[in-house]
Design a protein around this motif. Structure first.
Motif, PDB file in Angstrom:
ATOM      1  N   CYS A 148      -3.595  66.755 -32.012  1.00  0.00           N
ATOM      2  CA  CYS A 148      -4.679  66.305 -30.744  1.00  0.00           C
ATOM      3  C   CYS A 148      -3.527  67.247 -29.406  1.00  0.00           C
ATOM      4  N   CYS A 155      -2.484  65.685 -26.481  1.00  0.00           N
ATOM      5  CA  CYS A 155      -1.736  64.791 -26.425  1.00  0.00           C
ATOM      6  C   CYS A 155      -0.480  64.410 -26.633  1.00  0.00           C
ATOM      7  N   ALA A 165       0.048  63.396 -30.720  1.00  0.00           N
ATOM      8  CA  ALA A 165      -0.134  62.231 -31.452  1.00  0.00           C
ATOM      9  C   ALA A 165       0.129  64.180 -32.732  1.00  0.00           C
ATOM     10  N   CYS A 170      -2.144  58.876 -32.437  1.00  0.00           N
ATOM     11  CA  CYS A 170      -3.101  58.678 -31.438  1.00  0.00           C
ATOM     12  C   CYS A 170      -4.756  58.092 -32.117  1.00  0.00           C
TER      13      CYS A 170
END
Length: 455
Positions: free
Chosen positions: A12, A14, A16, A22
Motif C-alpha cells: 500500500c 503507506c 507496508a 499494515c
C-alpha cells in the motif's frame, strides 16, 4: 516461488509490504498487487523488473506469466509494434498505477488496432500520421471528436515506447519524433461577469473554463454550509487541491496545530478503476498552508466524524481518511464530481466544474497579490511556466488597477521640469496615480473578505 520465477506480493502507499506491517492490507480496496522478477533483457543482461498497481492477485499473476513468456530475442524481425508495446508495458518500472492504466488504454484502444501488425523496424512516420488522422475521426464517450490533447497523450505513449526500443537497439531512430501534431491550446480561466452571465442565459454559450468571483464563491459556500462534505468544498475552493488530493487526504497528513496539510497521495479513477497512489508529480508532493477559517472548519469536521463513528458502531471502517462515506470508507472520485454539480445547480449560480474551483483559488490568490512562485507551490505545479500560462486571469478591480498603472507609467513621461530642475508630476497624472492606488486597495479588500463572507 523463487526470484527467478517471480514473487507476488501486496503493498500500500503507506509503505507496508504484505500483511506483516499494515493491518488494512487484508481489506478489499486497500493497496495493490505487485510482482518482482529477474529477467534477461534484449541485450542478454539480467535485470530486475518490479511492477505494481494491479487490483487483484489474479491480474498480477497474469501479467507476470505474460512477462515470463515474452521472447527476448534481439532479432529485429521478431518484433511487431504490438509485441513491442505489450513487452514495454509489462517491463515498465517506477510508474504510477494510474499512468500504467492510461498507457494500457492507449495501446489497447488506439495504437495496437491501428499499428500493431506492422513490423517494428518497418514503422514509418507516414504510418503513424495516418493512424493519428484516423483517431481524429473517432468519437469519445460523449459523442465528440477526440481532442488535440487526447491525441497528444496517445502520441506521448507511443513515443515513449519507441524511445525504449531505440535504447534496446531494435530501432536506429524514433519515427514518432518526426510526426507533426495539431496544437493543444490550454484553456484559460474566464470570470463569470454580469455580461457573460446574461449571454449564457440568452444563448447558452460560455467558455470551457469559467470561475466565480469572490462574491459568487462566498454565496456558494454560504448556500452549502449544512452539506455534510462542506469542509471538502471549502478546502477545494480556498486552497486549490486537485480532486484526488482532497479525497485522498488522511488525518495523518493533517496538522491543525501548525496549520498545514501534507499532500502525499491521491485517489483517482482511470478506466473505471479507483486507484490510490502517489500525487501527480514530484512537485505535487507538497505542504499546503491553511488559514484560520479552514483550520476551524476541519476541527469541526473531525468532531462530527467522531460522532458518526460512534453512531455507526461496528459497521464503521477505520480507514484514516479525512473525508469518507457514512461507514468510514473513502469517497469515490466520480461521486464527488456529481455531488458538486448537484450543489452548484441548486445554488442558482452560473455553472462551474469541480476542477474550476482549483482555477478559482489560484485566480483569487493572484488577485490578492500572491506572486506566481507562491501560487505554483500552492498548486503543486512542476513548472512556473504552467502557472503563468494558465492562472493569469484576474478579477475586474485588479484589471482596472493594472490598466491604470500602465497609463500612469506612460503618462509619467509627460512630466514637466520645475524651475529648480526637479521633476514635477502634472495634476492630472497625480489624480490617476491616486485613483490607481485606490483601485488596487479595493481589489485587495475584496479578496480578503471572501473567507469572512463565507462564514
Amino acid at each position: 516461488m523463487t526470484k527467478q520465477q517471480g514473487v507476488i506480493f501486496k503493498a500500500c502507499s503507506c509503505g507496508a509490504r504484505r500483511d506483516r506491517e499494515c493491518p488494512l492490507l487484508s481489506e478489499r480496496g486497500h493497496g495493490n498487487w505487485h510482482f518482482d522478477i529477474r529477467v534477461t533483457d534484449l541485450t542478454g543482461q539480467r535485470r530486475q523488473v518490479r511492477r505494481g498497481g494491479f487490483t487483484s492477485e489474479k491480474k498480477a499473476r497474469a501479467a507476470l506469466a505474460l512477462l515470463r513468456a515474452q521472447s527476448f530475442h534481439p532479432d529485429q524481425a521478431a518484433w511487431t509494434v504490438e509485441s513491442w508495446l505489450r513487452h514495454w508495458l509489462t517491463t515498465r518500472t517506477s510508474i504510477r498505477p494510474s499512468t500504467l492504466i492510461s498507457y494500457t488504454q492507449h495501446c489497447d484502444s488506439f495504437l495496437i488496432p491501428a499499428l500493431g501488425r506492422i513490423p517494428l523496424h518497418r514503422l514509418t512516420v507516414t504510418d503513424i500520421a495516418t493512424a493519428y488522422a484516423g483517431f481524429r475521426k473517432r468519437r469519445n464517450r460523449y459523442g465528440q471528436p477526440l481532442s488535440a490533447a487526447t491525441i497528444q497523450r496517445i502520441h506521448a505513449t507511443l513515443r515513449g515506447a519507441l524511445k525504449s526500443a531505440v535504447r534496446q537497439g531494435l530501432l536506429t531512430d524514433n519515427p514518432a519524433r518526426h510526426v507533426e501534431l495539431p496544437p493543444a491550446d490550454r484553456p484559460h480561466p474566464v470570470l463569470w461577469t454580469p455580461a457573460r452571465i446574461e449571454a449564457w442565459h440568452r444563448d447558452g454559450v460560455r467558455e470551457k473554463v469559467m470561475v466565480w468571483t469572490a462574491d459568487q464563491l462566498a454565496r456558494f459556500l454560504r448556500s452549502i454550509r449544512n452539506d455534510r462534505l462542506y469542509p471538502l468544498w471549502h478546502l477545494y475552493a480556498l486552497r486549490g487541491l486537485r480532486r484526488g488530493e482532497g479525497i485522498g487526504l488522511r488525518w495523518c497528513d493533517v496538522d491543525l496545530d501548525t496549520g498545514q496539510i501534507h499532500i502525499t497521495q491521491q485517489r483517482t479513477e482511470v478506466g473505471g478503476k479507483i486507484v490510490t497512489g502517489p500525487p501527480k508529480s514530484k512537485a505535487s508532493r507538497r505542504v499546503v498552508a491553511l488559514d484560520q477559517s479552514t483550520i476551524r472548519t476541519l476541527r469541526a469536521h473531525r468532531s462530527r466524524q467522531h460522532t458518526e463513528r460512534l453512531t455507526v458502531g461496528a459497521r464503521w471502517n477505520e480507514t484514516g481518511y479525512v473525508f469518507t462515506r457514512f461507514d468510514g470508507q473513502p469517497l469515490a472520485p466520480n461521486y464527488v464530481t456529481h455531488r458538486f454539480a448537484d450543489l452548484v445547480a441548486d445554488s442558482g449560480l452560473p455553472p462551474v466544474r469541480l476542477h474550476d474551483l482549483r482555477h478559482g483559488a489560484a485566480t483569487l490568490a493572484h488577485a490578492a497579490g500572491a506572486d506566481l512562485k507562491t501560487i505554483q507551490d500552492q498548486l503543486g505545479h512542476a513548472s512556473i511556466t504552467l502557472t503563468a500560462d494558465t492562472y493569469t486571469t484576474v478579477l475586474p478591480d485588479a484589471q482596472f488597477a493594472a490598466a491604470a498603472a500602465t497609463a500612469d507609467l506612460l503618462l509619467g513621461a509627460s512630466r514637466t521640469m520645475s524651475d529648480h530642475g526637479r521633476l514635477r508630476c502634472r495634476p492630472d497624472v497625480r489624480s490617476r496615480i491616486t485613483a490607481s492606488r485606490r483601485s488596487r486597495q479595493r481589489a485587495d479588500r475584496a479578496s480578503r473578505t471572501t473567507q469572512r463572507r463565507s462564514q
